[in-house]
Scaffold this active site. Structure first.
Site, PDB file in Angstrom:
ATOM      1  N   SER A  91       2.127  -3.431  25.211  1.00  0.00           N
ATOM      2  CA  SER A  91       1.650  -3.701  23.846  1.00  0.00           C
ATOM      3  C   SER A  91       2.723  -4.304  22.958  1.00  0.00           C
ATOM      4  O   SER A  91       2.500  -4.514  21.768  1.00  0.00           O
ATOM      5  CB  SER A  91       1.170  -2.408  23.182  1.00  0.00           C
ATOM      6  N   THR A 211       4.782  -5.930  17.892  1.00  0.00           N
ATOM      7  CA  THR A 211       3.596  -5.723  18.722  1.00  0.00           C
ATOM      8  C   THR A 211       3.108  -7.021  19.357  1.00  0.00           C
ATOM      9  O   THR A 211       3.391  -8.109  18.842  1.00  0.00           O
ATOM     10  CB  THR A 211       2.450  -5.143  17.851  1.00  0.00           C
ATOM     11  N   VAL A 222      -4.133 -12.247  13.948  1.00  0.00           N
ATOM     12  CA  VAL A 222      -2.933 -11.521  13.517  1.00  0.00           C
ATOM     13  C   VAL A 222      -3.392 -10.176  12.974  1.00  0.00           C
ATOM     14  O   VAL A 222      -4.378 -10.109  12.235  1.00  0.00           O
ATOM     15  CB  VAL A 222      -2.167 -12.318  12.426  1.00  0.00           C
ATOM     16  N   GLY A 223      -2.683  -9.123  13.333  1.00  0.00           N
ATOM     17  CA  GLY A 223      -3.049  -7.786  12.860  1.00  0.00           C
ATOM     18  C   GLY A 223      -2.221  -7.362  11.663  1.00  0.00           C
ATOM     19  O   GLY A 223      -1.677  -8.188  10.930  1.00  0.00           O
ATOM     20  N   ASP A 224      -2.144  -6.053  11.493  1.00  0.00           N
ATOM     21  CA  ASP A 224      -1.429  -5.499  10.344  1.00  0.00           C
ATOM     22  C   ASP A 224       0.086  -5.512  10.516  1.00  0.00           C
ATOM     23  O   ASP A 224       0.826  -5.525   9.535  1.00  0.00           O
ATOM     24  CB  ASP A 224      -1.873  -4.048  10.130  1.00  0.00           C
ATOM     25  N   GLY A 247      -5.490  -2.913  13.605  1.00  0.00           N
ATOM     26  CA  GLY A 247      -4.884  -3.555  12.445  1.00  0.00           C
ATOM     27  C   GLY A 247      -5.868  -3.960  11.373  1.00  0.00           C
ATOM     28  O   GLY A 247      -5.557  -3.913  10.179  1.00  0.00           O
TER      29      GLY A 247
HETATM   30  N1  ASP Z   1      -1.670  -2.568  14.886  1.00  0.00           N
HETATM   31  C1  ASP Z   1      -1.586  -3.544  15.942  1.00  0.00           C
HETATM   32  C2  ASP Z   1      -2.494  -4.691  15.626  1.00  0.00           C
HETATM   33  O1  ASP Z   1      -3.572  -4.485  15.121  1.00  0.00           O
HETATM   34  C3  ASP Z   1      -1.975  -3.042  17.256  1.00  0.00           C
HETATM   35  C4  ASP Z   1      -1.630  -1.676  17.591  1.00  0.00           C
HETATM   36  O2  ASP Z   1      -0.867  -0.977  16.939  1.00  0.00           O
HETATM   37  O3  ASP Z   1      -2.170  -1.274  18.581  1.00  0.00           O
HETATM   38  O4  ASP Z   1      -2.155  -5.797  15.970  1.00  0.00           O
END
Ligand code: ASP
Length: 332
Positions: A91, A211, A222-224, A247
């Site tokens: 990940s 990540t 794109v996530g958080d 995210g």
């Molecule tokens: N927060 C991350 C995202 O949404 C993924 C994760 O923590 O699993 O990209």
């Protein structure tokens, strides 16, 4: 006194009273604010580091930096680099799971005790995106670089390009393509994505988050994690927070900023994480299917952690000994 003059005077003195009252209220609020911040600014007894998930190698690396008198910023950068380089962690960094077209795209951000922040989004072919994010923070007039621009910047800074898709992740992806069924599994899709917060011997706080995002996401998603206030936020006066999990849900509530702001207004790290999760879960039909976890620290070195579903873990070092904890959960 003529009626008009009376009314004017009365109005004015009423206004005066209102102004005095609101000034008093302001002062009271201000001193309350000072009191809560003051309570939170009891400095930590010593350095510490906390990370999302069970990542002892990363935490130990960060601890090593702190124990040698290093600062929190170096500690979090060095710490999360361990996971970026670990191809067994699918990940983060090299070996991270690709998007649905087979491209590994990484997101990362870093924030220091002076409120400086740097991030990169959707970066291909570079393992140590956290260090590229730090370069963005320190060596550019910007705070975020994305995609091809971030890769161009990385190359110019001397970072080595490499293929991030390992045989193992390629195999998993090919297997996934047989059905192309997109349904992230709680605590699987996000396992080991790393958010790390540290306090150094000076009492200064920094954080890092890195990540490969959700496995088999759409191209360009794109996530958080690289977004200031969502995946990470540091306020050296109050504390810091970082997030893991879905995210999209964290972004919609600006989760990490919310946790830090709640701490500023007097909540403990634990209470603040719980409130932020409550806001995500409340009236949200998706909550039963997604995982989100927050970890937080305040200036005094107190910690908090909370998630939607059981299975979230976090790890803390206040010495060379790592301690692993199960995050308390809102549901189940
Ligand atoms: N927060 C991350 C995202 O949404 C993924 C994760 O923590 O699993 O990209």
């Amino acid at each position: 006194m003529k009626r008009r003059t009376f009314m004017q005077r009365a109005g004015l003195s009423g206004l005066g009273l209102a102004i005095t009252n609101s000034l008093l209220a302001c002062n009271t609020n201000e001193s309350k604010e000072k009191a809560t911040v003051a309570a939170a600014t009891k400095t930590a007894e010593g350095p510490m580091v906390i990370s999302t998930w069970n990542v002892p190698n990363a935490n130990n690396k960060a601890w090593e930096v702190l124990a040698a008198g290093g600062n929190a910023l170096d500690a979090v950068e060095q710490g999360v680099k361990v996971e970026e380089a670990d191809t067994k962690n699918q990940s983060v960094g090299k070996g991270g799971r690709p998007d649905r077209d087979g491209r590994v795209t990484l997101d990362a951000c870093i924030m220091d005790h002076q409120g400086n922040y740097g991030a990169v989004m959707c970066v291909q072919n570079y393992t140590h995106v956290i260090s590229i994010a730090r370069k963005v923070m320190e060596d550019t007039p910007h705070v975020i670089l994305a995609g091809a621009g971030a890769e161009q910047f990385a190359a110019a800074q001397g970072f080595e390009a490499e293929d991030l898709l390992t045989e193992a992740t390629k195999k998993d992806w090919e297997k996934w393509k047989e059905t192309s069924d997109y349904k992230p599994v709680i605590n699987i899709e996000n396992h080991d994505t790393i958010g790390m917060l540290a306090i150094d011997a000076e009492g200064n706080i920094s954080g890092a988050c890195t990540t490969s995002g959700l496995a088999y996401k759409m191209a360009g998603r794109v996530g958080d994690s690289p977004v200031i206030g969502s995946g990470l936020f540091v306020d050296n006066e109050v504390g810091a927070c970082t997030a893991t999990g879905m995210g999209e849900e964290v972004l919609k509530t600006v989760g990490s900023f919310l946790v830090v702001e709640l701490m500023r207004h007097g909540k403990s790290p634990q209470e603040a994480c719980e409130e932020a999760i409550r806001r995500i879960v409340k009236d949200n039909p998706r909550a039963k299917d997604v995982q989100v976890g927050f970890i937080a620290i305040n200036k005094a070195g107190e910690t908090g952690a909370y998630c939607i579903h059981p299975g979230f873990q976090y790890i803390v070092n206040r010495s060379e000994k790592t301690e692993l904890f199960d995050g308390k959960a809102a549901i189940g």
